[in-house]
Design an enzyme around this catalytic site. Structure first.
Site, PDB file in Angstrom:
ATOM      1  CG  ASP A   1      -5.084   1.227  -5.009  1.00 15.28           C
ATOM      2  OD1 ASP A   1      -5.429   1.721  -3.923  1.00 15.28           O
ATOM      3  OD2 ASP A   1      -4.089   0.502  -5.134  1.00 15.28           O
ATOM      4  CB  SER A   2      -6.577   5.389  -2.208  1.00 13.49           C
ATOM      5  OG  SER A   2      -5.581   4.634  -1.535  1.00 13.49           O
ATOM      6  N   GLY A   3      -4.034   4.940  -4.365  1.00 15.20           N
ATOM      7  CA  GLY A   3      -2.631   5.310  -4.510  1.00 15.20           C
ATOM      8  C   GLY A   3      -1.814   4.946  -3.296  1.00 15.20           C
ATOM      9  N   GLY A   4      -2.472   4.446  -2.235  1.00 14.72           N
ATOM     10  CA  GLY A   4      -1.758   4.089  -1.015  1.00 14.72           C
ATOM     11  C   GLY A   4      -0.711   3.017  -1.240  1.00 14.72           C
TER      12      GLY A   4
ATOM     13  CG  ASP B   1      -4.694   2.093   2.446  1.00 16.06           C
ATOM     14  OD1 ASP B   1      -4.502   2.679   1.357  1.00 16.06           O
ATOM     15  OD2 ASP B   1      -4.579   0.857   2.578  1.00 16.06           O
TER      16      ASP B   1
ATOM     17  CD  GLN C   1      -3.641  -1.540   5.355  1.00 15.41           C
ATOM     18  OE1 GLN C   1      -2.873  -2.442   5.717  1.00 15.41           O
ATOM     19  NE2 GLN C   1      -3.798  -1.225   4.079  1.00 15.41           N
TER      20      GLN C   1
ATOM     21  N   GLY D   1      -3.161  -4.510   2.777  1.00 15.72           N
ATOM     22  CA  GLY D   1      -1.969  -4.857   3.527  1.00 15.72           C
ATOM     23  C   GLY D   1      -1.650  -6.329   3.562  1.00 15.72           C
TER      24      GLY D   1
ATOM     25  CG  ASP E   1      -6.840  -5.626  -7.334  1.00 11.25           C
ATOM     26  OD1 ASP E   1      -5.791  -5.123  -7.764  1.00 11.25           O
ATOM     27  OD2 ASP E   1      -7.118  -5.650  -6.109  1.00 11.25           O
TER      28      ASP E   1
ATOM     29  CG  HIS F   1      -5.191 -18.091 -22.136  1.00 13.89           C
ATOM     30  ND1 HIS F   1      -6.144 -19.067 -22.339  1.00 13.89           N
ATOM     31  CD2 HIS F   1      -4.411 -18.517 -21.100  1.00 13.89           C
ATOM     32  CE1 HIS F   1      -5.938 -20.047 -21.484  1.00 13.89           C
ATOM     33  NE2 HIS F   1      -4.893 -19.744 -20.723  1.00 13.89           N
TER      34      HIS F   1
END
Length: 376
Positions: A92-95, A146, A194, A221, A271, A340
């Site tokens: 993930d970009s960290g956005g 983003d 977005q 988003g 995810d 599990h």
């Protein structure tokens, strides 16, 4: 790196495919376990491969940048070598993390200045630096930088934010295309759609992203507090615009119901922290329904956690034993529960894949959802 669309369901937009990377093949639809800081919480890499059989896991740019730091990851030869995972990784970009730091960040055209949640130190993420950081982390799939808007969100703010995300995407692409990876294997950049919950903005954003013609695309988003039906409406709209020959990744989703309904709309990749976070709190997803293993009713239940599911952990340990571990605060309890739940999520997407290939996905989805979402 190549994505091949294999089969589309006749009664929905569900489809199967394969994304081939230098670290292995990702069979879609797929759920990707979240390994925020370079590890899926409470789960050993051996279990991820042998019991859960995950094709791909996630890492997070924000967290890995702060700790252990990019220089150490470079010295190690990238995240794959640092954490011992030899299958694909997406970062993930960290956005989203910047979005969650509402009181600790400032968003400008250049990028985002934020305070570390660890020590309060100040840092700046720009589209260019985020590309460089993800190049150094070494993920197979890296995400564009983003801004993730909250829900509810004012229309004008959502519009301005969307255009900012688009300008940042252009800078991400320019930086990505003008640089090379550090470790000798191919990386792919996924843009992010977005536009909050506004149909005209989502359409504009999806059309803009589609024109970039990258290997794959993401929908961001959503799953930020809006009603599920609104999430499905936006997802359906976007999936009908994004190119069919590129994988579609719905970020941060979600419950088993969310996943199956979104697969039906044409999403390929998912995810969410839900399976591991809920596991640590004693909530289990099973083929028979949802269990709160802390409840008294499981105290003397010596039956397997989920015999139908298969897998060593789910069939070897009893509900009573797992309940005992959770109440005793033994570390093994969250480990068993996490393995599990991830086994269940991967089973669910593999079952969806099989049903799509058989042409029976829509009926199967409608039959299984009431069972797996009931509280036991």
């Amino acid at each position: 790196m190549k994505f091949t669309l294999q089969k589309t369901d006749t009664k929905s937009n569900a489809r199967t495919g394969e994304l081939v990377t230098d670290h292995g093949t990702i069979r879609t639809p797929i759920f990707m376990p979240v390994g925020t800081a370079g590890t899926v919480k409470a789960v050993h890499q051996r279990e991820l491969k042998e019991d859960i059989n995950a094709d791909i896991i996630l890492g997070n740019t924000y967290h890995l940048y702060l700790r252990p730091g990019i220089e150490l990851l470079k010295q190690a030869g990238g995240l794959h070598r640092f954490n011992g995972w030899d299958r694909p990784i997406l970062t993930d970009s960290g956005g989203y993390q910047v979005y969650s730091l509402t009181n600790m960040r400032k968003i400008k055209e250049k990028g985002v200045t934020f305070q570390s949640h660890i020590d309060g130190s100040r840092h700046t993420f720009s589209p260019e630096s985020v590309m460089d950081i993800q190049r150094a982390i070494g993920a197979d799939i890296i995400m564009a930088f983003d801004e993730c808007t909250p829900y509810p969100c004012d229309y004008e703010y959502a519009k301005q934010s969307m255009h900012l995300t688009h300008r940042w995407l252009e800078r991400c692409i320019e930086r990505f295309d003008s640089t090379e990876g550090h470790y000798g294997y191919e990386q792919a950049l996924f843009p992010i759609v977005q536009g909050s919950t506004y149909r005209d903005l989502r359409q504009q954003s999806a059309e803009f992203v589609a024109k970039q013609n990258r290997l794959g695309n993401a929908i961001g988003g959503l799953a930020v507090g809006e009603p599920a039906e609104m999430m499905y409406e936006m997802t359906d709209l976007v999936c009908n615009i994004l190119p069919a020959h590129q994988p579609r990744y719905l970020m941060g989703v979600g419950t088993p119901a969310n996943i199956l309904e979104s697969i039906a709309l044409g999403v390929d990749m998912f995810d969410c922290v839900m399976p591991t976070r809920n596991a640590r709190n004693g909530m289990l997803f099973t083929t028979q329904g949802i269990i709160n293993i802390r409840n008294e009713k499981w105290k003397n239940d010596l039956s397997p956690i989920d015999e139908t599911l298969g897998g060593y952990v789910s069939t070897f340990y009893s509900k009573a034993y797992l309940r005992h571990l959770i109440h005793a605060k033994e570390m093994l309890g969250p480990q068993i529960a996490s393995v599990h739940n991830l086994t269940f999520y991967l089973w669910l997407t593999r079952q969806a894949r099989e049903q799509i290939e058989r042409g029976s996905f829509a009926n199967w989805k409608n039959q299984i959802l009431p069972t797996i979402m009931q509280r036991l």
